[in-house]
Design a protein around this motif. Structure first.
Motif, PDB file in Angstrom:
ATOM      1  N   ALA A  45       0.276  -8.386 -16.439  1.00  0.00           N
ATOM      2  CA  ALA A  45      -0.587  -8.138 -15.275  1.00  0.00           C
ATOM      3  C   ALA A  45      -1.456  -9.351 -14.847  1.00  0.00           C
ATOM      4  N   ALA A  46      -1.704 -10.117 -15.829  1.00  0.00           N
ATOM      5  CA  ALA A  46      -2.483 -11.138 -15.859  1.00  0.00           C
ATOM      6  C   ALA A  46      -1.443 -12.450 -15.153  1.00  0.00           C
ATOM      7  N   ILE A  47      -0.411 -12.392 -15.137  1.00  0.00           N
ATOM      8  CA  ILE A  47       0.501 -13.430 -14.589  1.00  0.00           C
ATOM      9  C   ILE A  47       0.972 -12.884 -13.280  1.00  0.00           C
ATOM     10  N   ILE A  48       1.591 -11.857 -13.380  1.00  0.00           N
ATOM     11  CA  ILE A  48       2.275 -11.340 -12.140  1.00  0.00           C
ATOM     12  C   ILE A  48       1.255 -10.708 -11.294  1.00  0.00           C
ATOM     13  N   GLU A  49       0.169 -10.244 -11.359  1.00  0.00           N
ATOM     14  CA  GLU A  49      -0.528  -9.748 -10.279  1.00  0.00           C
ATOM     15  C   GLU A  49      -1.604 -10.790  -9.564  1.00  0.00           C
ATOM     16  N   GLN A  50      -1.486 -10.537  -8.278  1.00  0.00           N
ATOM     17  CA  GLN A  50      -2.446 -11.732  -7.368  1.00  0.00           C
ATOM     18  C   GLN A  50      -4.027 -11.055  -7.767  1.00  0.00           C
ATOM     19  N   ARG A  51      -4.738 -11.976  -8.271  1.00  0.00           N
ATOM     20  CA  ARG A  51      -6.021 -11.522  -8.424  1.00  0.00           C
ATOM     21  C   ARG A  51      -7.049 -12.559  -7.908  1.00  0.00           C
ATOM     22  N   THR A  69       0.773  -1.280   0.026  1.00  0.00           N
ATOM     23  CA  THR A  69      -0.022  -0.064   0.030  1.00  0.00           C
ATOM     24  C   THR A  69       0.904   1.153  -0.119  1.00  0.00           C
ATOM     25  N   ILE A  70       0.542   2.015  -0.907  1.00  0.00           N
ATOM     26  CA  ILE A  70       1.499   3.413  -1.138  1.00  0.00           C
ATOM     27  C   ILE A  70       0.400   4.558  -0.656  1.00  0.00           C
ATOM     28  N   ASP A  71       0.910   5.453   0.123  1.00  0.00           N
ATOM     29  CA  ASP A  71       0.078   6.485   0.569  1.00  0.00           C
ATOM     30  C   ASP A  71       0.799   8.008   0.432  1.00  0.00           C
ATOM     31  N   GLY A  72       0.294   8.869   0.046  1.00  0.00           N
ATOM     32  CA  GLY A  72       0.850  10.206  -0.108  1.00  0.00           C
ATOM     33  C   GLY A  72       0.699  10.546  -1.439  1.00  0.00           C
ATOM     34  N   LYS A  73       1.467  11.174  -2.130  1.00  0.00           N
ATOM     35  CA  LYS A  73       0.887  11.683  -3.794  1.00  0.00           C
ATOM     36  C   LYS A  73       0.585  10.263  -4.469  1.00  0.00           C
ATOM     37  N   ALA A  74      -0.130  10.310  -5.461  1.00  0.00           N
ATOM     38  CA  ALA A  74      -0.623   9.102  -6.259  1.00  0.00           C
ATOM     39  C   ALA A  74      -0.599   7.641  -5.426  1.00  0.00           C
ATOM     40  N   PRO A  75      -1.479   7.717  -4.104  1.00  0.00           N
ATOM     41  CA  PRO A  75      -1.634   6.406  -3.487  1.00  0.00           C
ATOM     42  C   PRO A  75      -2.421   5.238  -4.460  1.00  0.00           C
ATOM     43  N   ARG A  76      -1.923   4.015  -4.211  1.00  0.00           N
ATOM     44  CA  ARG A  76      -2.402   2.931  -4.694  1.00  0.00           C
ATOM     45  C   ARG A  76      -1.937   1.593  -3.886  1.00  0.00           C
ATOM     46  N   LYS A  77      -2.759   0.430  -4.309  1.00  0.00           N
ATOM     47  CA  LYS A  77      -2.261  -0.598  -3.743  1.00  0.00           C
ATOM     48  C   LYS A  77      -1.954  -1.456  -4.890  1.00  0.00           C
ATOM     49  N   VAL A  78      -0.940  -2.403  -4.515  1.00  0.00           N
ATOM     50  CA  VAL A  78      -0.304  -3.470  -5.526  1.00  0.00           C
ATOM     51  C   VAL A  78      -0.365  -4.870  -4.881  1.00  0.00           C
ATOM     52  N   GLN A  79      -0.421  -5.633  -5.553  1.00  0.00           N
ATOM     53  CA  GLN A  79      -0.547  -7.088  -5.198  1.00  0.00           C
ATOM     54  C   GLN A  79       0.085  -8.252  -6.318  1.00  0.00           C
ATOM     55  N   TRP A  80       1.402  -8.475  -5.881  1.00  0.00           N
ATOM     56  CA  TRP A  80       2.109  -9.464  -6.940  1.00  0.00           C
ATOM     57  C   TRP A  80       2.531 -10.561  -6.242  1.00  0.00           C
ATOM     58  N   ARG A  81       2.400 -11.511  -7.245  1.00  0.00           N
ATOM     59  CA  ARG A  81       2.704 -13.117  -6.661  1.00  0.00           C
ATOM     60  C   ARG A  81       4.291 -13.070  -6.502  1.00  0.00           C
ATOM     61  N   THR A  82       4.404 -14.258  -5.591  1.00  0.00           N
ATOM     62  CA  THR A  82       6.027 -14.518  -5.271  1.00  0.00           C
ATOM     63  C   THR A  82       6.302 -15.758  -5.814  1.00  0.00           C
ATOM     64  N   GLU A  83       5.739 -16.359  -6.727  1.00  0.00           N
ATOM     65  CA  GLU A  83       6.309 -17.624  -7.542  1.00  0.00           C
ATOM     66  C   GLU A  83       5.575 -17.662  -8.885  1.00  0.00           C
TER      67      GLU A  83
END
Length: 230
Positions: free
Chosen positions: A224-230, A184-198
């Motif tokens: 994104a379809a591979i890296i991001e945890q959905r 989770t990134i807060d401040g200017k341009a906040p957003r959330k990221v969820q990436w896989r570890t394997e």
């Protein structure tokens, strides 16, 4: 400096006769594609720099490191967010990959004048290493700053944080790492990221094919379809 200005300056340098470069430009529908190949005694760099409707869209790079090692890089720009994939390979065997997240206003000219830009800062950089026919998370760092050399390691040699918080230059990071990376990134341009570890071997081969062919020009979604945890 805008991303488009960085592109223009790089291409202008590439056309200087004293540089050992080949260059060209083509319009393919909405895509304005500039192609630069630079070869010296140490390495070969092959860039395709793409604008879509006049706006920075993507950059593709192939680099020959010598001794059979090469890398393929794909970077996409969207709404101020810059996402970057780098694959290290020998032939068609991928030995490692890196995924990075930064912002377009954090890019800066390359002091060595070899690349269109470098990361002045980055929110997160992750490295994966091949092992047992899979690609597993090896390193994670937050808040990289080129000028100050500041960074906050989450996973690295001798460092293994499952949960951490970090504040740097007004940007607050909160991260958890287990079977996925949740940032989770807060401040200017906040957003959330969820990436896989394997990643599986088949998924890595799909990423390699994506970066090897010109399907990368259409966007980040296949990554994104591979890296991001959905």
């Amino acid at each position: 400096m805008s991303v488009e200005a960085l592109f223009d300056n790089y291409y202008e340098r590439a056309t200087i006769p004293v540089r050992n470069t080949k260059f060209g430009r083509e319009q393919r529908g909405a895509f304005d594609i500039r192609h630069v190949v630079e070869d010296d005694e140490f390495r070969q760099l092959n860039h395709k720099i793409v604008l879509k409707d006049g706006i920075a869209s993507s950059v593709w790079r192939e680099q020959d490191w010598g001794l059979g090692e090469n890398s393929l890089d794909v970077t996409h720009f969207e709404s101020g967010v810059v996402k970057h994939l780098s694959l290290r390979h020998a032939g068609e065997a991928v030995t490692g990959l890196k995924v990075s997240l930064t912002r377009d206003d954090w890019l800066m000219p390359d002091p060595d004048h070899r690349l269109p830009y470098i990361f002045g800062r980055a929110d997160m950089e992750t490295w994966y290493r091949a092992s047992e026919f899979k690609m597993g998370l090896n390193r994670v760092r937050l808040a990289w700053d080129y000028e100050t050399k500041h960074t906050f390691p989450v996973r690295d040699h001798g460092v293994s944080r499952d949960r951490a918080e970090h504040l740097y230059k007004g940007v607050e990071y909160r991260i958890e790492v287990d079977d996925s990376i949740r940032l989770t990134i807060d401040g200017k341009a906040p957003r959330k990221v969820q990436w896989r570890t394997e990643l599986t071997g088949n998924e890595v081969r799909t990423l390699f094919q994506y970066a090897s062919e010109e399907s990368w020009i259409e966007g980040w979604e296949p990554i994104a379809a591979i890296i991001e945890q959905r």
